[in-house]
Design an enzyme around this catalytic site. Structure first.
Site, PDB file in Angstrom:
ATOM      1  N   SER A 240       0.652  -1.187  -0.307  1.00  0.00           N
ATOM      2  CA  SER A 240      -0.243   0.156   0.392  1.00  0.00           C
ATOM      3  C   SER A 240       0.806   1.141   0.110  1.00  0.00           C
ATOM      4  O   SER A 240       1.647   1.437  -1.044  1.00  0.00           O
ATOM      5  CB  SER A 240      -1.028   0.030   1.069  1.00  0.00           C
ATOM      6  OG  SER A 240      -1.845   0.744   1.103  1.00  0.00           O
ATOM      7  N   ASP A 475      -9.060  -3.631  -6.337  1.00  0.00           N
ATOM      8  CA  ASP A 475      -8.600  -3.173  -5.008  1.00  0.00           C
ATOM      9  C   ASP A 475      -9.202  -1.992  -4.603  1.00  0.00           C
ATOM     10  O   ASP A 475      -9.288  -0.735  -5.350  1.00  0.00           O
ATOM     11  CB  ASP A 475      -6.778  -3.007  -5.155  1.00  0.00           C
ATOM     12  CG  ASP A 475      -6.218  -2.676  -3.724  1.00  0.00           C
ATOM     13  OD1 ASP A 475      -6.928  -1.882  -3.248  1.00  0.00           O
ATOM     14  OD2 ASP A 475      -5.143  -3.173  -3.651  1.00  0.00           O
ATOM     15  N   HIS A 503      -7.471  -5.491  -0.689  1.00  0.00           N
ATOM     16  CA  HIS A 503      -6.313  -4.428  -0.627  1.00  0.00           C
ATOM     17  C   HIS A 503      -4.925  -5.435  -0.697  1.00  0.00           C
ATOM     18  O   HIS A 503      -4.811  -6.157   0.277  1.00  0.00           O
ATOM     19  CB  HIS A 503      -6.490  -3.775   0.355  1.00  0.00           C
ATOM     20  CG  HIS A 503      -5.473  -2.572   0.287  1.00  0.00           C
ATOM     21  ND1 HIS A 503      -4.737  -1.804  -0.960  1.00  0.00           N
ATOM     22  CD2 HIS A 503      -4.796  -1.829   1.390  1.00  0.00           C
ATOM     23  CE1 HIS A 503      -4.043  -0.980  -0.562  1.00  0.00           C
ATOM     24  NE2 HIS A 503      -3.941  -1.023   0.875  1.00  0.00           N
TER      25      HIS A 503
END
Length: 534
Positions: A240, A475, A503
């Site tokens: 991320s 995502d 995610h």
């Protein structure tokens, strides 16, 4: 993913087979504070680094770490110093917390040990040490843990590394309940006031560190850590926001890039408004996947049980109508502090469950309780988990550090409430369910007390070794297009696609993804361009 409320960055998803790493932060912190006195030192020496770094930084690059056993068996902890301001190293230090779990394979000349593997779970603001101790150091593939020392550093301003602090628990409770879909000028003023009070709190309590928590500075800290660990090159798995951190490192030190995995990638070329708008569309995509799954379950779905192409649209309309109702009439939650479930907390609860499809059953139950039984406790629990609020009403550092880093890395998305009002239709087009609220929460950096030091730009990292960029097609927090963009920008980027929900992709159940990344980390095998997994 969020900038103080809900904003423009990505958090590491919750691993479906384990408790979330976030729920273990308190116990991990206690274990660190109870370290023993056993120590070891890194191999880097002041003499060896003085030839390759500026003289004023040589003491940092040449420092020796004193490791102490901490936490579960095999984990060690230490701290290291870095300059608060790299432009003025003599002006003071920042003390960073570091942890590791040494490779399980015994070191010999033929052992094949590969040095250190640094991990970062995202945020910005996520504790890398908490992630290492609760998941990565135990749950990463056995062969990876056999050949690498698993290492984590809480970035400056985060968790155990001189954390940014802004509001106490009661003030944060009020802040998280602020109406983010203002209906008139008074409510708009209230929202602006909330953002100003948050920013003022950060400045009042963290003025010294606040100008020095940028991603560039955190990446420079990673290079100091690489050196003191004795590694010639940096190997890194960033999830991320951690992908932006890793890409920034590659931009600064391309010749020192080892094996980098950037999972759930961000696109560094996007300005804040475009990033927020893209992310809004990402949450809409994730919600539609949830809605399609929900309505297919028939009567078990609180959003309706109609089948057909239009069912996700119908489910979205039902959810939006429910959130609008909460804006007018909040639900009781049984919370000891008297908190009720209004639109803001309910929306956060729904968004929290979008990060991982393993959270969909909990969301269905929470929506059923709220919509049918008028009980808001389930959605409140999801929201509290997202904000990392414990049962005693205390908040972790995540949201404070998140805002501090994001508002320093990019200029604010909007300059005034009037700008937001004009942008709401575009956000609502991106997501009929979440668009309005996510547009207004993009206002938070407008009132930040420190001027942004970063700007949106392409990252090419020319000269870097091959870098693997991973993107998940649905995502919610880091849309797939961002992974494609970053892989194309990096001169040595290679895109690995996971066709699925949630995610990030590594360690979430795809044997194809995991085996591909393992081969890269262990043997340097780069995936073929265009490789797709499911």
């Amino acid at each position: 993913m969020e900038t103080s409320r809900r904003g423009r960055r990505g958090r590491r998803s919750r691993h479906p087979s384990l408790r979330t790493w976030g729920t273990l932060l308190v116990s991990a912190g206690l274990l660190i504070s109870g370290c023993s006195t056993k120590s070891s030192t890194a191999d880097a020496s002041l003499a060896s680094v003085s030839r390759s770094v500026p003289a004023e930084l040589a003491p940092y690059y040449g420092q020796k770490l004193s490791w102490r056993a901490c936490g579960a068996p095999g984990f060690e902890c230490t701290s290291m110093k870095v300059p608060r301001d790299y432009a003025k190293p003599a002006s003071g230090d920042v003390k960073l917390a570091v942890a590791r779990k040494k490779a399980t394979k015994k070191a010999t000349k033929k052992s094949g040990r590969l040095g250190s593997l640094l991990v970062n779970p995202g945020g910005p603001g996520g504790s890398a040490i908490g992630y290492l101790q609760s998941y990565a150091g135990l749950g990463y593939p056995e062969e990876v843990r056999a050949h690498y020392d698993m290492v984590a550093v809480d970035p400056r301003g985060v968790a155990r590394s001189e954390p940014v602090t802004c509001l106490d628990g009661k003030r944060m409770d009020a802040y998280t309940q602020t109406d983010v879909t203002p209906d008139d000028r008074r409510e708009t003023a209230d929202l602006s006031t909330a953002f100003k009070e948050f920013a003022d709190g950060c400045e009042k309590q963290s003025a010294e560190i606040l100008p020095h928590v940028s991603t560039v500075e955190a990446a420079r800290d990673m290079d100091v850590l690489r050196a003191v660990l004795g590694d010639e090159k940096l190997s890194f798995v960033g999830a991320s926001y951690g992908t932006f951190l890793g890409a920034t490192y590659a931009e600064l030190y391309p010749a020192r890039v080892g094996r980098l995995v950037l999972d759930g990638a961000m696109d560094p070329s996007l300005p804040a408004r475009r990033m927020n708008e893209d992310q809004t569309a990402g949450f809409e995509t994730a919600f539609r996947s949830f809605a399609k799954d929900c309505v297919a379950r028939g009567a078990d779905c609180p959003l309706g049980d109609k089948l057909g192409d239009k069912s996700p649209d119908d489910a979205g309309k039902r959810l939006k109508a429910f959130l609008d109702e909460l804006d007018r009439t909040p639900l009781n939650t049984g919370d000891s502090g008297g908190r009720q479930l209004g639109e803001a907390l309910a929306t956060t609860g729904v968004i929290a469950a979008m990060y991982d499809e393993a959270g969909w059953p909990q969301l269905r139950d929470a929506l059923t309780s709220a919509m049918k039984n008028r009980d808001g406790s389930g959605l409140l629990a999801l929201s509290d988990g997202y904000y990392e609020r414990d049962s005693d009403g205390k908040y972790a550092n995540l949201m404070f550090a998140n805002a501090a880093v994001n508002c320093l890395d990019l200029p604010a998305a909007f300059s005034s409430p009037d700008d937001v009002e004009k942008a709401v239709p575009a956000f609502e087009k991106a997501s009929p369910v979440f668009g309005e609220g996510l547009a207004w929460t993009s206002l938070n950096c407008t009132y930040w007390p420190v001027r942004a030091t970063g700007v949106a730009h392409r990252i090419e990292a020319k000269g870097a070794a091959p870098i693997v960029v991973v993107g998940t097609t649905r995502d919610p927090a880091t849309p797939y297009r961002w992974a494609k963009a970053l892989a194309s920008q990096l001169s040595s980027g290679h895109l690995l696609t996971y066709e699925g929900d949630g995610h990030t992709a590594f360690g979430r159940g795809s044997e194809c993804v995991d085996s591909t990344i393992n081969a890269y980390l262990l043997k340097g095998t780069v995936p073929k361009d265009g490789k797709r997994c499911s």
